[in-house]
Design an enzyme around this catalytic site. Structure first.
Site, PDB file in Angstrom:
ATOM      1  N   SER A 191       0.862  -1.180   0.000  1.00 50.23           N
ATOM      2  CA  SER A 191       0.000   0.000   0.000  1.00 50.23           C
ATOM      3  C   SER A 191       0.897   1.228   0.000  1.00 50.23           C
ATOM      4  O   SER A 191       2.045   1.169   0.459  1.00 50.23           O
ATOM      5  CB  SER A 191      -0.853   0.008   1.273  1.00 50.23           C
ATOM      6  OG  SER A 191      -1.405   1.299   1.499  1.00 50.23           O
ATOM      7  N   TYR A 201      -2.467  -1.040  10.432  1.00 53.23           N
ATOM      8  CA  TYR A 201      -2.397  -1.254   8.982  1.00 53.23           C
ATOM      9  C   TYR A 201      -1.088  -0.692   8.415  1.00 53.23           C
ATOM     10  O   TYR A 201      -0.351  -1.380   7.687  1.00 53.23           O
ATOM     11  CB  TYR A 201      -3.603  -0.569   8.336  1.00 53.23           C
ATOM     12  CG  TYR A 201      -3.723  -0.776   6.848  1.00 53.23           C
ATOM     13  CD1 TYR A 201      -4.308  -1.936   6.351  1.00 53.23           C
ATOM     14  CD2 TYR A 201      -3.278   0.188   5.950  1.00 53.23           C
ATOM     15  CE1 TYR A 201      -4.426  -2.130   4.976  1.00 53.23           C
ATOM     16  CE2 TYR A 201      -3.397  -0.002   4.588  1.00 53.23           C
ATOM     17  CZ  TYR A 201      -3.976  -1.158   4.098  1.00 53.23           C
ATOM     18  OH  TYR A 201      -4.094  -1.351   2.750  1.00 53.23           O
TER      19      TYR A 201
HETATM   20  C1  BGC Z   1      -6.225   1.393   1.957  1.00 51.83           C
HETATM   21  C2  BGC Z   1      -7.419   2.195   1.469  1.00 51.83           C
HETATM   22  C3  BGC Z   1      -7.030   3.630   1.220  1.00 51.83           C
HETATM   23  C4  BGC Z   1      -5.757   3.727   0.381  1.00 51.83           C
HETATM   24  C5  BGC Z   1      -5.259   5.153   0.258  1.00 51.83           C
HETATM   25  C6  BGC Z   1      -5.100   1.571   0.987  1.00 51.83           C
HETATM   26  O1  BGC Z   1      -4.008   0.806   1.368  1.00 51.83           O
HETATM   27  O2  BGC Z   1      -6.584   0.030   2.101  1.00 51.83           O
HETATM   28  O3  BGC Z   1      -8.458   2.108   2.411  1.00 51.83           O
HETATM   29  O4  BGC Z   1      -8.068   4.293   0.543  1.00 51.83           O
HETATM   30  O5  BGC Z   1      -4.753   2.932   0.944  1.00 51.83           O
HETATM   31  O6  BGC Z   1      -5.207   5.816   1.484  1.00 51.83           O
END
Ligand code: BGC
Length: 266
Positions: free
Chosen positions: A151, A164
């Site tokens: 991410s 996360y």
């Molecule tokens: C998340 C999303 C988020 C995106 C940008 C991703 O890794 O799971 O929920 O919209 O990052 O912030």
């Protein structure tokens, strides 16, 4: 049917979102696709039907990637079925958002178990298998490929999402350290870090007009991404066309990592 660089691909978390998009894209290239899912059997069945429609084959397989035995069984089954695995798409991921003081240990542990330990376990089983392949098994190309789906939050801090962001930051070093260890063995390891892609995980944001407007302020390219945007990069990054790339992360984010606030400021 495509050029079929990859016979067999395991995609974790393939019942929806980015994993589903990637599984379908490999199907269109004629691959055997192991469609892993956790609890959305219907979603996984839909993914498989699209894989088959596109000219691929495969099966759906339920497993919690955070559980060692379940991961081992998934790889055993894939190998019984297809003899060899070419690509692992380490995709399964969850969010359990909370302000820091309120975050329960369970919310922390669950996110780390799926997002980080799950990627470790699947990568380890894939590596064990890749290392057993005959050297020179794939002349002029990698013996195996792993793509870690991470991410933008592997480098962008995210308030209210410490579990996360921590899991994604750790994936970056897991990916790079593993890439270094595996490069001499001709096993390629890379990452894709998506930005805001319209999937279930952030539906609450992109389905709400006000929140969507706010989100677009963080995306210089001015559109929310689609699973296909990530899938196209994944099939390329697992193909011999990108043979000289290992240990790299590709940000598929419409410029989200460019400090968007600086577009008219600073
Ligand atoms: C998340 C999303 C988020 C995106 C940008 C991703 O890794 O799971 O929920 O919209 O990052 O912030």
């Amino acid at each position: 049917m495509g050029s079929n660089h990859y016979q067999t691909v395991i995609v974790t978390g393939a019942s929806s979102g980015i994993g589903q998009g990637i599984a379908i894209a490999f199907g269109k290239q004629g691959a055997n696709v192991v469609v892993n899912y956790y609890d959305d059997q219907e979603g996984a069945a839909f993914t498989l039907s699209e894989v088959v429609k596109g000219g691929g084959k495969g099966f759906i397989h339920q497993a919690d990637v955070g559980k060692e035995q379940e991961v081992i069984e998934m790889f055993d089954k894939a190998l019984r079925e297809y003899k060899s695995i070419d690509v692992l798409i380490n995709n399964a991921g969850i969010q359990k958002d909370s302000s820091f003081a309120e975050m329960t240990f369970d919310e922390w542990n669950k996110v780390i178990a799926t997002n980080l330990s799950g990627q470790f376990l699947c990568a380890r089983e894939a590596i064990k298998h890749f290392q057993e392949k005959e050297p020179g098994h794939a002349e002029g190309k990698a013996i195996g490929n792993i793509i870690f789906i991470s991410s933008v939050h592997d480098i962008i801090p995210w308030a209210g999402h410490v579990n996360y962001a921590s899991s994604k930051g750790a994936i970056l070093m897991l990916m790079k350290s593993l890439a270094l260890e595996m490069a001499p063995k001709k096993i390629r390891i890379n990452g894709i870090s998506p930005g805001a892609i319209a999937t279930d995980i952030n539906a609450e944001v992109w389905q709400d007009e006000e929140k969507k407007k706010e989100l677009l302020k963080l995306i210089p390219y001015q559109r929310i991404g689609l699973p296909e945007d990530v899938a196209k990069v994944a099939t390329w990054l697992a193909s011999p066309d990108s043979d000289y790339i290992t240990g790299t992360t590709i940000y598929v984010d419409g410029g989200m990592t460019l400090y968007p606030g600086f577009v008219d400021n600073g």
